[in-house]
Design a protein around this motif. Structure first.
Motif, PDB file in Angstrom:
ATOM      1  N   LEU A  34      -5.078  -2.084  10.244  1.00  0.00           N
ATOM      2  CA  LEU A  34      -6.319  -2.844  10.103  1.00  0.00           C
ATOM      3  C   LEU A  34      -7.145  -2.255   8.967  1.00  0.00           C
ATOM      4  N   THR A  35      -7.734  -3.126   8.159  1.00  0.00           N
ATOM      5  CA  THR A  35      -8.603  -2.689   7.073  1.00  0.00           C
ATOM      6  C   THR A  35     -10.025  -2.516   7.594  1.00  0.00           C
ATOM      7  N   PRO A  36     -10.868  -1.797   6.853  1.00  0.00           N
ATOM      8  CA  PRO A  36     -12.253  -1.599   7.303  1.00  0.00           C
ATOM      9  C   PRO A  36     -13.003  -2.904   7.571  1.00  0.00           C
ATOM     10  N   GLU A  37     -12.702  -3.962   6.844  1.00  0.00           N
ATOM     11  CA  GLU A  37     -13.401  -5.240   7.061  1.00  0.00           C
ATOM     12  C   GLU A  37     -13.038  -5.878   8.396  1.00  0.00           C
ATOM     13  N   GLN A  38     -11.973  -5.404   9.035  1.00  0.00           N
ATOM     14  CA  GLN A  38     -11.556  -5.935  10.331  1.00  0.00           C
ATOM     15  C   GLN A  38     -12.187  -5.166  11.499  1.00  0.00           C
ATOM     16  N   CYS A  39     -13.076  -4.249  11.195  1.00  0.00           N
ATOM     17  CA  CYS A  39     -13.759  -3.458  12.227  1.00  0.00           C
ATOM     18  C   CYS A  39     -14.907  -4.286  12.811  1.00  0.00           C
ATOM     19  N   THR A  40     -14.550  -5.320  13.543  1.00  0.00           N
ATOM     20  CA  THR A  40     -15.549  -6.209  14.141  1.00  0.00           C
ATOM     21  C   THR A  40     -15.120  -6.622  15.541  1.00  0.00           C
ATOM     22  N   GLY A  41     -16.054  -7.129  16.298  1.00  0.00           N
ATOM     23  CA  GLY A  41     -15.759  -7.702  17.610  1.00  0.00           C
ATOM     24  C   GLY A  41     -14.965  -6.792  18.507  1.00  0.00           C
ATOM     25  N   SER A  42     -13.890  -7.318  19.078  1.00  0.00           N
ATOM     26  CA  SER A  42     -13.102  -6.578  20.060  1.00  0.00           C
ATOM     27  C   SER A  42     -12.230  -5.484  19.423  1.00  0.00           C
ATOM     28  N   LEU A  43     -12.190  -5.401  18.100  1.00  0.00           N
ATOM     29  CA  LEU A  43     -11.380  -4.378  17.428  1.00  0.00           C
ATOM     30  C   LEU A  43     -12.152  -3.090  17.148  1.00  0.00           C
ATOM     31  N   VAL A  44     -13.462  -3.108  17.311  1.00  0.00           N
ATOM     32  CA  VAL A  44     -14.289  -1.947  16.977  1.00  0.00           C
ATOM     33  C   VAL A  44     -13.838  -0.696  17.725  1.00  0.00           C
ATOM     34  N   HIS A  45     -13.449  -0.831  18.985  1.00  0.00           N
ATOM     35  CA  HIS A  45     -13.046   0.350  19.776  1.00  0.00           C
ATOM     36  C   HIS A  45     -11.845   1.073  19.177  1.00  0.00           C
ATOM     37  N   ALA A  87       0.824  -1.216   0.000  1.00  0.00           N
ATOM     38  CA  ALA A  87       0.000   0.000   0.000  1.00  0.00           C
ATOM     39  C   ALA A  87       0.853   1.260   0.000  1.00  0.00           C
ATOM     40  N   LEU A  88       0.338   2.272  -0.670  1.00  0.00           N
ATOM     41  CA  LEU A  88       0.922   3.605  -0.633  1.00  0.00           C
ATOM     42  C   LEU A  88      -0.004   4.478   0.207  1.00  0.00           C
ATOM     43  N   LEU A  89       0.518   5.567   0.723  1.00  0.00           N
ATOM     44  CA  LEU A  89      -0.310   6.430   1.566  1.00  0.00           C
ATOM     45  C   LEU A  89      -1.547   6.934   0.824  1.00  0.00           C
ATOM     46  N   ARG A  90      -1.451   7.116  -0.487  1.00  0.00           N
ATOM     47  CA  ARG A  90      -2.620   7.583  -1.240  1.00  0.00           C
ATOM     48  C   ARG A  90      -3.752   6.558  -1.265  1.00  0.00           C
ATOM     49  N   ASP A  91      -3.442   5.294  -0.973  1.00  0.00           N
ATOM     50  CA  ASP A  91      -4.442   4.229  -0.962  1.00  0.00           C
ATOM     51  C   ASP A  91      -5.254   4.209   0.328  1.00  0.00           C
ATOM     52  N   MET A  92      -4.853   4.980   1.323  1.00  0.00           N
ATOM     53  CA  MET A  92      -5.434   4.895   2.660  1.00  0.00           C
ATOM     54  C   MET A  92      -6.349   6.085   2.942  1.00  0.00           C
ATOM     55  N   ASP A  93      -7.398   5.844   3.727  1.00  0.00           N
ATOM     56  CA  ASP A  93      -8.257   6.923   4.216  1.00  0.00           C
ATOM     57  C   ASP A  93      -8.669   6.590   5.642  1.00  0.00           C
ATOM     58  N   ASP A  94      -9.557   7.381   6.213  1.00  0.00           N
ATOM     59  CA  ASP A  94      -9.905   7.212   7.626  1.00  0.00           C
ATOM     60  C   ASP A  94     -10.734   5.975   7.925  1.00  0.00           C
ATOM     61  N   ARG A  95     -11.108   5.213   6.909  1.00  0.00           N
ATOM     62  CA  ARG A  95     -11.791   3.937   7.168  1.00  0.00           C
ATOM     63  C   ARG A  95     -10.801   2.907   7.714  1.00  0.00           C
ATOM     64  N   PHE A  96      -9.518   3.115   7.462  1.00  0.00           N
ATOM     65  CA  PHE A  96      -8.471   2.207   7.917  1.00  0.00           C
ATOM     66  C   PHE A  96      -8.008   2.626   9.307  1.00  0.00           C
ATOM     67  N   TYR A  97      -7.475   1.661  10.061  1.00  0.00           N
ATOM     68  CA  TYR A  97      -6.869   1.965  11.353  1.00  0.00           C
ATOM     69  C   TYR A  97      -5.372   1.776  11.200  1.00  0.00           C
ATOM     70  N   TYR A  98      -4.610   2.817  11.495  1.00  0.00           N
ATOM     71  CA  TYR A  98      -3.155   2.731  11.476  1.00  0.00           C
ATOM     72  C   TYR A  98      -2.696   3.354  12.786  1.00  0.00           C
TER      73      TYR A  98
END
Length: 89
Positions: A70-81, A9-20
């Motif tokens: 973490l990708t947006p699809e990983q926003c589940t369970g104990s990672l949501v916070h 990934a390049l920084l241009r590929d990322m937005d606030d839906r991702f967790y970094y």
């Protein structure tokens, strides 16, 4: 949907839906990084995998930093916070 992988990934590929996020191994400080600010500072063509080498802890100055990607699809369970945290800055 296929999301960019950390290794390619390049920084241009990322937005606030991702967790970094960054965690300091020395003082245990943790924060979510602002991808927009990273793009402004390093440029959109900068590889996401190389960002870690440029980081240091805001509190103690250590470069012993671990990143969490973490990708947006990983926003589940104990990672949501994690996704609820506001990026710093």
């Amino acid at each position: 949907m296929e999301y960019p992988k950390l290794e390619t990934a390049l920084l241009r590929d990322m937005d606030d839906r991702f967790y970094y996020g960054a965690n300091c191994s020395s003082c245990l400080h943790a924060s979510r990084l602002n991808l927009r600010k990273l793009r402004e500072h390093l440029g959109g063509d900068f590889p996401l995998a190389k960002v870690r080498a440029r980081l240091k802890c805001d509190l103690c100055g250590s470069k012993a930093v671990t990143v969490t990607y973490l990708t947006p699809e990983q926003c589940t369970g104990s990672l949501v916070h994690l996704f609820d945290k506001k990026p710093k800055g």
